[in-house]
Design an enzyme around this catalytic site. Structure first.
Site, PDB file in Angstrom:
ATOM      1  N   TYR A  75       0.814  -1.210   0.000  1.00 25.68           N
ATOM      2  CA  TYR A  75       0.000   0.000   0.000  1.00 25.68           C
ATOM      3  C   TYR A  75       0.853   1.267   0.000  1.00 25.68           C
ATOM      4  O   TYR A  75       0.484   2.271  -0.580  1.00 25.68           O
ATOM      5  CB  TYR A  75      -0.910   0.044   1.242  1.00 25.68           C
ATOM      6  CG  TYR A  75      -2.253  -0.609   1.060  1.00 25.68           C
ATOM      7  CD1 TYR A  75      -2.351  -1.926   0.655  1.00 25.68           C
ATOM      8  CD2 TYR A  75      -3.419   0.103   1.313  1.00 25.68           C
ATOM      9  CE1 TYR A  75      -3.575  -2.525   0.504  1.00 25.68           C
ATOM     10  CE2 TYR A  75      -4.660  -0.492   1.171  1.00 25.68           C
ATOM     11  CZ  TYR A  75      -4.736  -1.810   0.759  1.00 25.68           C
ATOM     12  OH  TYR A  75      -5.956  -2.389   0.612  1.00 25.68           O
ATOM     13  N   LYS A  78       2.809 -15.482   1.826  1.00 20.52           N
ATOM     14  CA  LYS A  78       3.005 -16.124   0.527  1.00 20.52           C
ATOM     15  C   LYS A  78       4.499 -16.425   0.423  1.00 20.52           C
ATOM     16  O   LYS A  78       5.193 -15.965  -0.487  1.00 20.52           O
ATOM     17  CB  LYS A  78       2.510 -15.178  -0.590  1.00 20.52           C
ATOM     18  CG  LYS A  78       2.468 -15.790  -1.954  1.00 20.52           C
ATOM     19  CD  LYS A  78       1.343 -16.807  -2.158  1.00 20.52           C
ATOM     20  CE  LYS A  78       1.443 -17.456  -3.522  1.00 20.52           C
ATOM     21  NZ  LYS A  78       0.506 -18.580  -3.698  1.00 20.52           N
ATOM     22  N   ASP A 132      -3.424 -18.101  -0.455  1.00 16.66           N
ATOM     23  CA  ASP A 132      -4.435 -18.724  -1.313  1.00 16.66           C
ATOM     24  C   ASP A 132      -5.155 -19.849  -0.574  1.00 16.66           C
ATOM     25  O   ASP A 132      -6.378 -19.984  -0.614  1.00 16.66           O
ATOM     26  CB  ASP A 132      -3.822 -19.211  -2.646  1.00 16.66           C
ATOM     27  CG  ASP A 132      -2.535 -19.996  -2.464  1.00 16.66           C
ATOM     28  OD1 ASP A 132      -1.990 -20.042  -1.338  1.00 16.66           O
ATOM     29  OD2 ASP A 132      -2.061 -20.587  -3.461  1.00 16.66           O
ATOM     30  N   ASP A 192      -6.460  -6.962   3.741  1.00 15.45           N
ATOM     31  CA  ASP A 192      -7.578  -6.259   3.103  1.00 15.45           C
ATOM     32  C   ASP A 192      -8.528  -7.281   2.487  1.00 15.45           C
ATOM     33  O   ASP A 192      -9.743  -7.222   2.672  1.00 15.45           O
ATOM     34  CB  ASP A 192      -7.036  -5.309   2.026  1.00 15.45           C
ATOM     35  CG  ASP A 192      -8.157  -4.588   1.300  1.00 15.45           C
ATOM     36  OD1 ASP A 192      -9.066  -4.089   1.985  1.00 15.45           O
ATOM     37  OD2 ASP A 192      -8.123  -4.535   0.057  1.00 15.45           O
ATOM     38  N   ASP A 224     -12.337  -8.828   4.105  1.00 12.63           N
ATOM     39  CA  ASP A 224     -13.615  -8.741   3.377  1.00 12.63           C
ATOM     40  C   ASP A 224     -14.249 -10.121   3.256  1.00 12.63           C
ATOM     41  O   ASP A 224     -15.465 -10.281   3.380  1.00 12.63           O
ATOM     42  CB  ASP A 224     -13.409  -8.163   1.966  1.00 12.63           C
ATOM     43  CG  ASP A 224     -13.773  -6.681   1.901  1.00 12.63           C
ATOM     44  OD1 ASP A 224     -13.609  -5.996   2.936  1.00 12.63           O
ATOM     45  OD2 ASP A 224     -14.207  -6.226   0.838  1.00 12.63           O
TER      46      ASP A 224
HETATM   47  C1  IPM Z   1     -10.459  -1.194   3.913  1.00  6.60           C
HETATM   48  C2  IPM Z   1     -10.690  -0.545   2.576  1.00  6.60           C
HETATM   49  C3  IPM Z   1      -9.519   0.384   2.290  1.00  6.60           C
HETATM   50  C4  IPM Z   1      -8.267  -0.474   2.221  1.00  6.60           C
HETATM   51  C5  IPM Z   1      -9.679   1.218   1.013  1.00  6.60           C
HETATM   52  C6  IPM Z   1     -10.988   1.989   1.033  1.00  6.60           C
HETATM   53  C7  IPM Z   1      -8.525   2.124   0.772  1.00  6.60           C
HETATM   54  O1  IPM Z   1     -10.861  -1.491   1.592  1.00  6.60           O
HETATM   55  O2  IPM Z   1     -10.390  -0.479   4.921  1.00  6.60           O
HETATM   56  O3  IPM Z   1     -10.350  -2.420   3.947  1.00  6.60           O
HETATM   57  O4  IPM Z   1      -7.961  -1.046   1.167  1.00  6.60           O
HETATM   58  O5  IPM Z   1      -7.591  -0.599   3.227  1.00  6.60           O
HETATM   59 MG    MG Z   2     -10.943  -3.464   2.304  1.00  7.26          MG
END
Ligand code: IPM
Ligand code: MG
Length: 367
Positions: free
Chosen positions: A143, A194, A226, A250, A254
């Site tokens: 990042y 990884k 993975d 990240d 999710d």
């Molecule tokens: C998160 C989001 C952020 C990230 C984005 C919005 C920059 O996806 O907080 O997980 O990638 O960290």
């Molecule tokens: Mg995110």
């Protein structure tokens, strides 16, 4: 005892869930005898509309003076076509993380046994729900690594570069946060990397193994990312704490949010420096987004924002009893069958409620 916080409601459902979460904060501060001094500031699209930029200096200054930041959510279709650097997410969220050194992102991904129907995972695989904590490194890795560029080459082709950098010290400090979290839970830690491809991951794994020596009670396991993505869907209930780098975290967080079935229930903490009082400076926000599709209707699930208040009380303000009380009250509201639209199925025993009604029920359990 008095604490100072900066409130950044942001966009979409942010302001409305923040509103009721602050009522919950006021209720516990009265009950547990501490004072909260708070100011509210602009961030994200709301700040762009008002000041031209997503993160005004005045907002940063207010955050610098606080013990913690309580964040709502940012972004929405209105600002999606702006240049990436001034969009709410990249222009406010990432700079806030970097500016305040918020390196440790704690994202619970849990599914209570009464809510397994909301999970896309086959319910027979999670009869008792599950409770995983993702610890994501938040200020390093690909990042933020330099160089970062898009360049037209001499042959006319175009090349994009992102650089993945981790220092041992960065891996060590996030590993310590994760091991410490595991010690307070089921004492099992999964480190995700990884290491079969990336040098960053080779160092990651070596370092985590070294830190493990200081936490002999924690059972440490390693997995390639993975495989971890696969195993999380297959057997979420077998994991306790997971630690990983910025990009993998990240993605996996999710995934975890999705399999928990109820994004509107999940809080998060981004922790930075340890303050003079021995507690973390941190930013606390729901894991879900600004949900522009339902914003302004008063129907969003406020629990993620309310549990973010609880995490703030625990990690930045040292008010663990108040945090426990909020967690228990939110659980009691769910156990009594109250459901906002995101979780309502119409089954026997469920009552559909809006944002305010859910918060009122939580306030009643707190009293
Ligand atoms: C998160 C989001 C952020 C990230 C984005 C919005 C920059 O996806 O907080 O997980 O990638 O960290
Ligand atoms: Mg995110």
């Amino acid at each position: 005892m008095s604490h100072t916080i900066t409130v950044l409601p942001g966009d979409g459902i942010g302001p409305e869930v923040m509103d009721v979460a602050l009522d919950v904060l006021d209720a516990v501060s009265a009950k547990f005898n501490f004072e909260i001094s708070r100011t509210t500031h602009l961030v994200g699209g709301a700040a762009i509309d008002e000041t031209g930029g997503p993160l005004p200096q005045e907002t940063i200054t207010a955050c610098e003076k606080a013990d913690a930041i309580l964040f709502g959510s940012v972004g929405g279709p209105k600002w999606e076509n702006l240049p990436p650097d001034i969009q709410p997410e990249r222009g406010a969220l990432l700079p806030l993380r970097k500016h305040f050194g918020l390196f440790a992102n704690l994202r619970p991904g849990s599914c209570h046994s009464s809510l397994t129907h909301a999970s896309p995972v086959k319910n027979e695989l999670i009869p008792d729900g599950f409770d995983v904590l993702c610890v994501r490194e938040l200020t390093g890795g690909i990042y933020f690594g330099q160089p970062k560029s898009i360049t037209t080459l001499e042959d006319g082709d175009i090349e994009a570069i992102d650089t993945m950098v981790y220092r041992k010290s960065e891996i060590e400090r996030i590993a310590r946060v994760a091991f410490t979290a595991a010690m307070g839970r089921d004492k099992r830690l999964l480190s995700v990397d990884k290491a079969n491809v990336l040098q960053n991951s080779v160092l990651w794994r070596e370092t985590v193994i070294e830190v493990a020596k200081d936490f002999p009670e924690v059972e440490l396991e390693h997995m390639y990312v993975d495989n971890a993505a696969m195993q999380l869907v297959k057997r979420p209930a077998s994991f306790d704490v997971l630690v990983t780098g910025n990009l993998f975290g990240d993605i996996l967080s999710d995934e975890m949010a999705m399999i928990s079935g109820s994004l509107g229930m999940l809080p998060s903490a981004s922790l930075g420096k340890v303050k003079d009082d021995g507690l973390y400076f941190g930013m606390y926000e729901p894991s879900g987004g600004s949900a522009p599709d339902i914003a302004g209707q008063g129907i969003a699930n406020p629990i993620a924002q309310i549990l973010s208040v609880s995490m703030m009380l625990r990690y930045s303000l040292g008010e663990a009893a108040a945090a426990d009380a909020i967690d228990a009250a939110a659980q009691a509201a769910i156990d009594s069958g109250l459901r906002t639209g995101d979780l309502y199925t119409g089954a026997d025993g469920e009552t559909k409620v809006n944002t305010r009604e859910m918060a009122d029920a939580i306030l009643k359990h707190l009293a």
